[in-house]
Design a protein around this motif. Structure first.
Motif, mmCIF file in Angstrom:
data_model
loop_
_atom_site.group_PDB
_atom_site.id
_atom_site.type_symbol
_atom_site.label_atom_id
_atom_site.label_comp_id
_atom_site.label_asym_id
_atom_site.label_seq_id
_atom_site.Cartn_x
_atom_site.Cartn_y
_atom_site.Cartn_z
ATOM 1 N N GLU A 3 0.817 -1.212 0.000
ATOM 2 C CA GLU A 3 0.000 0.000 0.000
ATOM 3 C C GLU A 3 0.853 1.265 0.000
ATOM 4 O O GLU A 3 0.508 2.246 -0.639
ATOM 5 N N SER A 30 -2.385 -2.327 -9.159
ATOM 6 C CA SER A 30 -3.143 -3.069 -8.140
ATOM 7 C C SER A 30 -4.525 -3.466 -8.633
ATOM 8 O O SER A 30 -5.534 -3.025 -8.089
ATOM 9 N N PHE A 33 -6.903 -4.678 -5.941
ATOM 10 C CA PHE A 33 -6.992 -3.819 -4.771
ATOM 11 C C PHE A 33 -8.415 -3.657 -4.252
ATOM 12 O O PHE A 33 -8.626 -3.670 -3.040
ATOM 13 N N HIS A 36 -9.969 -5.620 -1.263
ATOM 14 C CA HIS A 36 -9.470 -5.421 0.102
ATOM 15 C C HIS A 36 -9.921 -4.060 0.631
ATOM 16 O O HIS A 36 -9.173 -3.089 0.563
ATOM 17 N N LYS A 39 -7.560 -2.020 2.882
ATOM 18 C CA LYS A 39 -6.405 -1.446 2.193
ATOM 19 C C LYS A 39 -6.802 -0.199 1.408
ATOM 20 O O LYS A 39 -6.065 0.792 1.390
ATOM 21 N N SER A 40 -7.968 -0.251 0.783
ATOM 22 C CA SER A 40 -8.395 0.928 0.014
ATOM 23 C C SER A 40 -8.734 2.080 0.945
ATOM 24 O O SER A 40 -8.464 3.242 0.636
ATOM 25 N N ALA A 42 -7.242 2.605 3.830
ATOM 26 C CA ALA A 42 -5.934 3.107 4.270
ATOM 27 C C ALA A 42 -5.296 3.978 3.191
ATOM 28 O O ALA A 42 -4.677 5.004 3.491
#
Length: 106
Positions: A3, A30, A33, A36, A39-40, A42
């Motif tokens: 990330e 990604s 991506f 998740h 993660k996105s 963040a």
């Protein structure tokens, strides 16, 4: 790609980057991506800290286009970016979008 590396890659884009260029970068670096949400979220928080309002909007747009359920955890950092940047009209636009997409504000 981690990330942090993705965040740095996005932050290296010019502030006036076109949505198409941002989406291509996300797709290239990604493609999975959106699977998740944490993660996105963040990533959006990192963009918020950098006060990259337009880029945050473009990432949200890409996530929705990829079918990720976008929640208040995704919108909150973008609203924070608007606040930090004094982009109140963008914040109001985002709140309207949240309503359209059925996301409750907290």
């Amino acid at each position: 790609m981690a990330e942090g590396k993705l965040l740095n890659k996005l932050l290296s884009l010019p502030s006036d980057a076109r949505s198409q260029d941002v989406h291509l970068e996300l797709e290239f670096t990604s493609p999975r991506f959106p699977e998740h949400p944490g993660k996105s979220s963040a990533l959006l928080s990192g963009l918020s800290k950098a006060r990259r309002v337009a880029l945050s909007f473009q990432v949200l747009e890409w996530l929705r286009a990829k079918g990720q359920e976008v929640s208040i955890f995704h919108y909150s950092p973008v609203v924070a970016a608007c606040e930090k940047s004094g982009a109140w009209t963008d914040a109001l636009q985002l709140l309207r979008c949240m309503d359209v997409f059925g996301v409750e504000a907290n």
